[in-house]
Design a protein around this motif. Structure first.
Motif, mmCIF file in Angstrom:
data_model
loop_
_atom_site.group_PDB
_atom_site.id
_atom_site.type_symbol
_atom_site.label_atom_id
_atom_site.label_comp_id
_atom_site.label_asym_id
_atom_site.label_seq_id
_atom_site.Cartn_x
_atom_site.Cartn_y
_atom_site.Cartn_z
ATOM 1 N N THR B 138 0.844 -1.193 0.000
ATOM 2 C CA THR B 138 0.000 0.000 0.000
ATOM 3 C C THR B 138 0.880 1.244 0.000
ATOM 4 O O THR B 138 1.914 1.295 0.663
ATOM 5 C CB THR B 138 -0.957 -0.051 1.200
ATOM 6 O OG1 THR B 138 -1.925 0.977 1.072
ATOM 7 C CG2 THR B 138 -0.250 0.090 2.532
ATOM 8 N N CYS B 169 -6.447 -0.823 -6.660
ATOM 9 C CA CYS B 169 -6.501 0.141 -5.572
ATOM 10 C C CYS B 169 -6.121 1.507 -6.114
ATOM 11 O O CYS B 169 -4.953 1.780 -6.338
ATOM 12 C CB CYS B 169 -5.566 -0.252 -4.435
ATOM 13 S SG CYS B 169 -5.531 0.968 -3.126
ATOM 14 N N ASP B 221 -7.359 7.440 0.966
ATOM 15 C CA ASP B 221 -6.595 8.052 -0.114
ATOM 16 C C ASP B 221 -6.377 9.549 0.060
ATOM 17 O O ASP B 221 -6.728 10.352 -0.798
ATOM 18 C CB ASP B 221 -7.304 7.782 -1.444
ATOM 19 C CG ASP B 221 -7.590 6.297 -1.609
ATOM 20 O OD1 ASP B 221 -6.732 5.505 -1.214
ATOM 21 O OD2 ASP B 221 -8.674 5.934 -2.108
ATOM 22 N N LEU B 337 -12.508 2.508 -2.537
ATOM 23 C CA LEU B 337 -11.831 1.354 -3.103
ATOM 24 C C LEU B 337 -12.778 0.387 -3.814
ATOM 25 O O LEU B 337 -12.401 -0.260 -4.790
ATOM 26 C CB LEU B 337 -11.122 0.622 -1.952
ATOM 27 C CG LEU B 337 -10.223 -0.529 -2.310
ATOM 28 C CD1 LEU B 337 -9.016 -0.035 -3.057
ATOM 29 C CD2 LEU B 337 -9.793 -1.261 -1.052
ATOM 30 N N ASP B 340 -12.891 0.226 -7.495
ATOM 31 C CA ASP B 340 -11.823 -0.437 -8.249
ATOM 32 C C ASP B 340 -11.944 -1.963 -8.225
ATOM 33 O O ASP B 340 -11.381 -2.634 -9.079
ATOM 34 C CB ASP B 340 -10.454 -0.072 -7.653
ATOM 35 C CG ASP B 340 -10.220 1.432 -7.604
ATOM 36 O OD1 ASP B 340 -10.490 2.099 -8.604
ATOM 37 O OD2 ASP B 340 -9.780 1.911 -6.548
ATOM 38 N N HIS B 642 -4.732 -2.821 6.392
ATOM 39 C CA HIS B 642 -4.331 -4.014 5.661
ATOM 40 C C HIS B 642 -3.727 -5.054 6.616
ATOM 41 O O HIS B 642 -4.327 -5.345 7.629
ATOM 42 C CB HIS B 642 -3.402 -3.642 4.505
ATOM 43 C CG HIS B 642 -4.089 -2.749 3.498
ATOM 44 N ND1 HIS B 642 -5.315 -3.055 2.975
ATOM 45 C CD2 HIS B 642 -3.724 -1.574 2.951
ATOM 46 C CE1 HIS B 642 -5.679 -2.098 2.134
ATOM 47 N NE2 HIS B 642 -4.744 -1.184 2.107
#
Lengths: 115, 780
Positions: B138, B169, B221, B337, B340, B642
């Motif tokens: 990431t 992502c 983001d 996300l 995507d 994550h």
């Protein structure tokens, strides 16, 4: 002198508490609390569907008996750590009289006077 | 400083909180800086680091950082626990046992570099530089560092984002945004000016359409999730599209409980309503949008009734949402996300942009503004790509043949993870001889078919892992493990988006080095004629210089903490978006391309369209009889980012196990109670997580967590810290992407569930994968 004798408390607007746990962990770090102990605990109600189809889903941070309203921080001129870090900005520290006044301006608030 | 409404923290005591970059508070040195490393998210919040005797003791949110205004999330508050964790990697380690045995020998950095240089040079000579692949996880402050090492150091064009299938992502959204808008847009929470909500020009969005994004948990983001809550407190209404009732959805005027992966159908039907009923912004569309007639024709094919059938949302709600959004001035669109993570991801992002565009919401205050790096700083995947690689070498990048969209560096500029996986497996178009993993843990997290990725990485000749802790990926495959610095142990730059921020090194942990330092020291050894930066600060100054930021050098930036560029609204009217200075948007037609000429030139459908997930009740009805639940995954929790944070005891106190959300009726049907271990299984494999019963799910959908491993468990195989036992990516799939090569079905799979018993848990997935050849199925 304990905090509420001098008339200070926490005003919490639970309409916008998102349950992000920041107050809990900030407090644990400030008071160096061990696993299983909390100075403030986020209580959860719901999610529960109501008869009108809307959802009841609320969080309410509740100071425990370990809460000293961050006496050390207050002495230094800081805010309680839960108030400083609250991501939704829904916690206010101050004199109870002032907080009561604020309550009349905002629905869905509770006032705590710990200890 | 006064503020509109609640939720800011800057009315603090100026005797305590200083505007200086550093001061003393009692026994502590207090430093204003930015958190922008693992473990942690994509935000780059302003922090006060409290250090004493070269040790981080505590952190507070910096109230004078307009980005977060003193607020922090759990992960930053707990940063000292991460930074001072005894299990951190401390010095370079060389493997002495077999791969998977978790046996290591301490070596010096010089020995490690010598070994890497020797291997790289031999591979470059025998097989070509392109057989070396650089990967990152990431993206934080490794976004340009790992590409730079790959291009300038290894001389390879193959930088990729782990084994993230379909680059799912941010990259799909970014790529299609540049085609349709010429920029990437974000909701305007006045985050581009330091006065924030006090900006007199800013208006609060009337309605924010939150699409597949639980912003308060995910901190998406470079967008501080609670800004949405700030806006709500100032009057914004919400429409939320989510398969699950999130807290935001509970506060929304309208919640559309979508079947995972069918969002495009809803977006098209909303446009159908808005156009049919004449609710679109006719003036804006006429002046600033291209291809409205074609879009109107296309969305005629998706009526609310048809979308309702596809998406499981009633047509009445779709119509209501369409009307409310179109009539809001301004409206704003927050996406995440989920956009995507579907093979339909590119058309979905396109549809959402069209929806927002026909309502006139781009470049308006309180709508969506085009986000740009301050002073055009380049801190992204392309750094070094054109400087250090020949055209001939660039043409060797793996995955460029997946689709024309993938070839164009300005849109993607990465090799595709799926194509890298296939190259490792097949040796085509050429063999892969070396993998460089920098803070990526693909078998715990981004690799969509974790057992397959495990097999692949074990088969590569030479593997280096740079990370914070010993990870399952490192134990499984690494020959060499290097320790990376965290947070207050490194100098760095942060943009994405405003302001330009610094992070500064205050402490040193054992022999850990920052990613910048590792990259430049290796580059200097591998390719000294091109790379001759003295140190990390010299490297950062190189970036600052290229961006022409208004600071003399990094040292000055550290003292300023953050600097803000000018920001203007309605730039499309003023000629401020296009390089030629003409009014309009930075696209080939100068308009927002509802009909996308770039997609057309690539041979892709120029208009949004709906496509079913590859495995679904509709696409694979026979399989669905066996696997009768829709599986969605990848949602965030407050505690973790994550696969990180699992070794922090405070985080595990809050969140000890992986959780799968199941509707109480569904749980009852399968004899599952709250807190039971539950097997989640499909055609490709299985994993187990603990049941959390919640009526917020549709009874046909379950929601499983990702990124789980258990640092407290055995590291050596077959356990690998239990990484496969709870890994939802035993069930997802690689190499099934959209026609552009972007978008993969992470969030829309099918599965069945059953209660875990002693009997059916005799062979755990770790044993199955590492000792028994894996789950039996045909890999695509």
């Amino acid at each position: 002198m304990s905090a509420n004798k001098i008339g200070f408390g926490l005003l919490i607007n639970y309409e916008f508490c998102t349950g992000c746990h920041v107050c809990e962990i900030a407090c644990k770090k400030e008071l160096d609390l061990p696993v299983g102990q909390w100075g403030i605990k986020v209580l959860q109600d719901g999610p529960r569907k109501m008869a009108n189809g809307k959802w009841e889903y609320n969080f309410l941070p509740m100071p425990t008996s370990l809460c000293d309203l961050c006496a050390e921080r207050i002495k230094m001129g800081k805010k309680p750590t839960c108030v400083h870090h609250c991501q939704a900005g829904i916690m206010t520290y101050g004199p109870l009289e002032e907080l009561v006044q604020k309550m009349t301006e905002n629905p869905k608030t509770v006032l705590f006077a710990p200890r | 400083m006064s503020t509109k409404g609640n939720s800011v923290n800057i009315d603090v005591n100026p005797d305590v909180y200083k505007h200086d970059w550093q001061w003393k508070e009692g026994e502590y040195t207090v430093t204003r800086s930015t958190q922008w490393t693992g473990p942690g998210c994509h935000n780059g919040c302003g922090l006060l680091y409290y250090t004493k005797d070269d040790k981080l003791v505590k952190v507070e949110g910096d109230p004078y950082a307009p980005f977060n205004q003193g607020r922090l999330c759990m992960r930053c508050i707990n940063l000292p626990e991460a930074v001072n964790h005894a299990d951190r990697l401390k010095w370079p380690l060389k493997r002495i046992g077999e791969r998977g045995e978790n046996k290591w020998q301490r070596i010096s950095w010089d020995e490690a570099y010598d070994l890497i240089v020797e291997k790289v040079k031999r591979i470059q000579k025998d097989f070509g530089p392109e057989t070396i692949v650089g990967m990152e996880g990431t993206g934080r402050n490794i976004c340009w560092q790992v590409p730079l090492l790959t291009y300038a150091g290894f001389g390879s064009p193959n930088f990729a984002m782990g084994f993230l299938s379909g680059d799912s992502c941010m990259v799909p959204r970014t790529s299609i945004s540049f085609c349709v808008l010429g920029d990437l847009s974000v909701v305007d929470c006045s985050q581009f000016r330091d006065v924030r909500y006090d900006d007199p020009e800013w208006v609060v969005p009337e309605t924010i359409l939150v699409w597949g994004n639980n912003t308060i948990v995910s901190n998406p983001d470079g967008f501080f999730g609670h800004w949405i809550v700030d806006c709500m407190q100032r009057g914004s209404k919400l429409i939320v599209i989510d398969p699950q009732l999130t807290w935001l959805a509970s506060r929304a005027e309208i919640w559309l409980q979508v079947r995972p992966g069918t969002d495009t159908a809803i977006a098209m039907a909303m446009m159908n309503v808005i156009i049919e009923e004449g609710l679109y912004d006719q003036d804006y569309v006429e002046k600033w949008c291209y291809g409205f007639e074609q879009l109107a024709e296309r969305v005629k094919t998706m009526t609310p009734a048809k979308a309702a059938e596809i998406s499981w949302v009633t047509k009445e709600l779709i119509i209501e949402a369409a009307r409310m959004f179109a009539q809001s001035k301004p409206g704003a669109l927050q996406w995440g996300l989920a956009t995507d993570m579907s093979v339909n991801g590119i058309p979905q992002a396109h549809a959402l942009m069209c929806l927002n565009a026909i309502c006139g919401n781009y470049e308006t205050t309180g709508g969506n503004v085009m986000a740009r790096e301050p002073w055009y700083m380049n801190l992204a995947y392309q750094v070094g790509y054109f400087d250090f690689l020949t055209e001939e070498m660039r043409e060797k990048r793996i995955g460029d043949d997946v689709s024309p969209m993938h070839q164009f560096g300005t849109f993607s500029s990465t090799a595709q993870g799926d194509a890298i996986l296939k190259a490792i497996e097949s040796g085509k178009p050429y063999p892969i001889k070396m993998l460089w993993f920098q803070t990526t843990n693909p078998i715990a997290n981004m690799g969509a078919e974790a057992p397959r990725v495990y097999d692949a990485i074990k088969s590569v000749d030479f593997v280096v892992v740079v990370d914070l802790f010993m990870t399952p990926t490192a134990v499984a495959a690494a020959d060499l493990v290097l320790p990376a610095a965290m947070s207050c142990e490194r100098n760095g730059l942060r943009t994405w988006w405003s302001p330009l921020r610094s992070s500064v090194q205050l402490t040193q942990y054992e022999e850990c080095k920052s990613d910048e330092t590792i990259v430049l020291e290796l580059c200097n050894r591998l390719n000294p004629e091109n790379c001759n930066w003295m140190d990390d600060i010299d490297l950062l100054n190189w970036r600052l210089e290229e961006g022409q930021a208004p600071v003399k050098d990094f040292t000055e930036l550290v003292q300023k903490v953050h600097v803000w560029p000018d920001h203007h609204y309605r730039r499309h009217e003023k000629g401020l978006l296009r390089p030629d200075g003409e009014p309009g948007f930075n696209t080939p037609t100068g308009k927002i391309e509802l009909y996308c000429t770039t997609l057309e030139s690539f041979g892709n459908d120029p208009l949004p369209y709906y496509e079913e997930p590859p495995e679904s009740p509709i696409t694979t009805p026979e399989l669905f009889k066996q696997y009768p639940l829709v599986l969605t995954t990848g949602h965030r929790s407050f505690e973790f980012f994550h696969s990180e944070h699992r070794q922090q005891k405070t985080m595990r106190e809050f969140h000890p196990y992986p959780l799968v959300d199941i509707h109480p009726e569904t749980a009852e049907r399968y004899g599952i109670s709250e807190g039971d271990w539950v097997w989640i299984e499909n055609m490709r494999g299985r994993c187990r997580q603990k049941a959390r019963l919640t009526a917020t799910m549709d009874h046909r959908v379950i929601n499983a967590e990702h990124g789980w491993w258990f640092p407290e468990e055995e590291g050596a195989e077959p356990s690998l810290f239990g990484v496969f036992n709870s890994n939802i990516n035993n069930l997802t799939t690689q190499c099934v992407t959209g026609p552009t090569g972007y978008g993969a079905p992470y969030k829309n799979q099918i599965c069945r569930i059953y209660k875990a018993t002693e009997e059916n848990s005799k062979v755990m997935p770790g044993e199955q994968v590492t000792r028994m050849g894996g789950f039996k199925y045909v890999r695509k």
